[in-house]
Design a protein around this motif. Sequence first.
Motif, short mmCIF file in Angstrom:
data_model
loop_
_atom_site.label_atom_id
_atom_site.label_comp_id
_atom_site.label_asym_id
_atom_site.label_seq_id
_atom_site.Cartn_x
_atom_site.Cartn_y
_atom_site.Cartn_z
N TRP A 136 0.70 -1.27 -0.10
CA TRP A 136 -0.08 -0.21 -0.05
C TRP A 136 1.12 1.25 -0.17
O TRP A 136 0.72 2.05 -0.79
CB TRP A 136 -1.08 0.15 1.10
N ILE A 137 1.90 1.36 0.83
CA ILE A 137 2.90 2.42 0.87
C ILE A 137 3.48 2.63 -0.65
O ILE A 137 3.41 3.81 -1.09
CB ILE A 137 4.07 2.26 1.93
N GLU A 138 3.70 1.50 -1.30
CA GLU A 138 4.32 1.80 -2.79
C GLU A 138 3.22 2.36 -3.54
O GLU A 138 3.67 3.11 -4.56
CB GLU A 138 4.99 0.59 -3.15
N THR A 139 2.20 1.65 -3.50
CA THR A 139 1.05 2.00 -4.39
C THR A 139 0.89 3.67 -4.19
O THR A 139 0.55 4.54 -5.21
CB THR A 139 -0.12 1.30 -4.07
N LEU A 140 0.62 4.01 -2.95
CA LEU A 140 0.41 5.26 -2.64
C LEU A 140 1.75 6.26 -3.30
O LEU A 140 1.11 7.43 -3.93
CB LEU A 140 0.19 5.69 -1.16
#
Length: 102
Positions: free
Chosen positions: A55-59
């Motif tokens: 989720w961090i990478e997607t954000l």
Amino acid sequence: MAEATGDAEGAFALLADARARSGRLAEPYLWLDGYILDAQCELGRRHGHPDTGVWIETLRNLAFRSGMQDFALRSLQHGAALGRAGDDAAAAALADDLAAYR
């Protein structure tokens, strides 16, 4: 509310559903997707969810691709909280840059 009542798994499910629904629009609202991702990252960090890094990478990708610097900062802060090398320094530099424009 789900998390506040002790239902962390329900909170994760609601956020995943919100992302899926927001993407069904003809022109998805990128800000809404970023907001939901940020909430997923925050919740994931609190509960040690295994998908938090994804989720961090997607954000981060969404934020830098779309120019949403506040979400870029949040992604770096989330990464720093997980101990990702360089994220703390990058977050501090970006926060300084953003403060200079406000």
